[in-house]
Design a protein around this motif. Structure first.
Motif, PDB file in Angstrom:
ATOM      1  N   SER A 106       0.819  -1.208   0.000  1.00  0.00           N
ATOM      2  CA  SER A 106       0.000   0.000   0.000  1.00  0.00           C
ATOM      3  C   SER A 106       0.853   1.258   0.000  1.00  0.00           C
ATOM      4  O   SER A 106       0.545   2.239  -0.680  1.00  0.00           O
ATOM      5  CB  SER A 106      -0.947   0.013   1.207  1.00  0.00           C
ATOM      6  N   GLN A 107       1.927   1.272   0.776  1.00  0.00           N
ATOM      7  CA  GLN A 107       2.861   2.397   0.816  1.00  0.00           C
ATOM      8  C   GLN A 107       4.304   1.901   0.752  1.00  0.00           C
ATOM      9  O   GLN A 107       5.042   2.223  -0.156  1.00  0.00           O
ATOM     10  CB  GLN A 107       2.633   3.254   2.067  1.00  0.00           C
ATOM     11  N   ASN A 108       4.687   1.120   1.742  1.00  0.00           N
ATOM     12  CA  ASN A 108       6.033   0.532   1.750  1.00  0.00           C
ATOM     13  C   ASN A 108       5.976  -0.865   1.139  1.00  0.00           C
ATOM     14  O   ASN A 108       4.896  -1.403   0.887  1.00  0.00           O
ATOM     15  CB  ASN A 108       6.586   0.513   3.168  1.00  0.00           C
ATOM     16  N   TYR A 109       7.148  -1.449   0.924  1.00  0.00           N
ATOM     17  CA  TYR A 109       7.177  -2.678   0.136  1.00  0.00           C
ATOM     18  C   TYR A 109       7.947  -3.810   0.805  1.00  0.00           C
ATOM     19  O   TYR A 109       9.102  -3.641   1.206  1.00  0.00           O
ATOM     20  CB  TYR A 109       7.815  -2.403  -1.232  1.00  0.00           C
ATOM     21  N   GLU A 157      11.086   1.387   2.335  1.00  0.00           N
ATOM     22  CA  GLU A 157      10.168   2.527   2.224  1.00  0.00           C
ATOM     23  C   GLU A 157       9.943   2.841   0.755  1.00  0.00           C
ATOM     24  O   GLU A 157      10.818   2.621  -0.073  1.00  0.00           O
ATOM     25  CB  GLU A 157      10.771   3.730   2.964  1.00  0.00           C
ATOM     26  N   ASN A 158       8.767   3.346   0.414  1.00  0.00           N
ATOM     27  CA  ASN A 158       8.377   3.438  -1.001  1.00  0.00           C
ATOM     28  C   ASN A 158       9.242   4.364  -1.839  1.00  0.00           C
ATOM     29  O   ASN A 158       9.281   4.245  -3.057  1.00  0.00           O
ATOM     30  CB  ASN A 158       6.901   3.827  -1.122  1.00  0.00           C
ATOM     31  N   GLN A 159       9.961   5.304  -1.222  1.00  0.00           N
ATOM     32  CA  GLN A 159      10.846   6.191  -1.966  1.00  0.00           C
ATOM     33  C   GLN A 159      12.325   5.937  -1.631  1.00  0.00           C
ATOM     34  O   GLN A 159      13.189   6.747  -1.966  1.00  0.00           O
ATOM     35  CB  GLN A 159      10.488   7.646  -1.680  1.00  0.00           C
ATOM     36  N   GLN A 176       0.365   0.190   6.915  1.00  0.00           N
ATOM     37  CA  GLN A 176      -0.166  -0.032   5.578  1.00  0.00           C
ATOM     38  C   GLN A 176      -1.689   0.061   5.569  1.00  0.00           C
ATOM     39  O   GLN A 176      -2.288   0.623   4.634  1.00  0.00           O
ATOM     40  CB  GLN A 176       0.269  -1.411   5.061  1.00  0.00           C
ATOM     41  N   SER A 200      -2.756   3.642   5.819  1.00  0.00           N
ATOM     42  CA  SER A 200      -2.324   4.402   4.643  1.00  0.00           C
ATOM     43  C   SER A 200      -3.083   3.946   3.402  1.00  0.00           C
ATOM     44  O   SER A 200      -2.483   3.561   2.395  1.00  0.00           O
ATOM     45  CB  SER A 200      -0.811   4.241   4.447  1.00  0.00           C
ATOM     46  N   TRP A 201      -4.387   3.947   3.490  1.00  0.00           N
ATOM     47  CA  TRP A 201      -5.291   3.639   2.372  1.00  0.00           C
ATOM     48  C   TRP A 201      -5.196   2.195   1.921  1.00  0.00           C
ATOM     49  O   TRP A 201      -5.534   1.879   0.781  1.00  0.00           O
ATOM     50  CB  TRP A 201      -5.036   4.598   1.195  1.00  0.00           C
TER      51      TRP A 201
END
Length: 234
Positions: free
Chosen positions: A77-80, A99-101, A147, A150-151
């Motif tokens: 959803s945000q992190n992987y 982390e997603n970035q 997650q 975070s939507w």
């Protein structure tokens, strides 16, 4: 000889069944949160190939991969979550979550791979690794709550809200604090009154507020309460 062999097989099966049931119960908190009723994960061959590469992997990590590893809302959803084949080495750590970035990564010390439920460490950018949670189970529970908020849930707030400490106190007075937190990457805590919902408070000057639920009625109850407190949108 046949009888001895048969006894060995029966004994192995007798002890294997309780172990399997215990392992299936490991992630009951996460499964209840997302209404998961069957395994949504990687197959044994994929997990065994990763274990062969590293020599050994923690039992909790292997069970997580098998039971929940391919649930996208829990793991993307945000992190992987890194797939078993995509685990990589960073210094003295094996990285399994990012982390997603790319601002943070979470890993297990190579020397701890032999442990059933080892500590998890976090590194921010070029910083040194710092202890995130005492064990993998605690990490997976906390990250899943992040997650979810975070939507990641079927019913989720549409905005990130900003609230003050005064409003946070009202949330703490209405909802029970869950025993899982993240601290290194972001400071966050989680609250709920039902097993399939979450309210997340993330420290950011005051607080960022996010919430969601897998149950429509539970989500509506949270929304009705949130409407009673003062908040701003980003």
């Amino acid at each position: 000889m046949f009888f001895i062999k048969l006894c060995d097989i029966m004994e192995e099966q007798m002890f294997e069944s309780p172990r399997r049931e215990k392992n299936q119960m490991r992630f009951s908190f996460i499964k209840s949160l997302f209404h998961v009723v069957e395994d949504i994960g990687f197959n044994d061959n994929e997990i065994e190939a990763a274990e062969k590469k590293w020599g050994i992997l923690p039992g909790v990590l292997k069970d997580y991969y098998k039971q929940l590893g391919k649930h996208d809302r829990i793991n993307k959803s945000q992190n992987y979550l890194r797939e078993p084949k995509s685990l990589y080495e960073s210094g003295n750590y094996v990285i399994f979550y990012i982390e997603n970035q790319g601002a943070a990564e979470w890993g297990i010390k190579i020397e701890d791979l032999c442990k059933e439920d080892p500590p998890v460490y976090c590194r921010l950018a070029a910083d040194k690794y710092a202890l995130e949670t005492d064990n993998l189970m605690e990490f997976f529970n906390a990250m899943t709550l992040f997650q979810a908020a975070s939507w990641g849930m079927t019913y989720s707030c549409e905005e990130i809200y900003m609230i003050s400490e005064e409003q946070a106190v009202k949330i703490r007075g209405k909802y029970k604090k869950l025993p899982f937190e993240l601290h290194q990457w972001c400071e966050m805590s989680f609250y709920a009154n039902n097993e399939d919902e979450v309210i997340m408070l993330m420290i950011n000057d005051d607080y960022d507020l996010l919430y969601g639920s897998e149950d429509e009625e539970h989500f509506k109850l949270i929304e009705e309460f949130i409407e009673t407190i003062e908040k701003d949108k980003y």
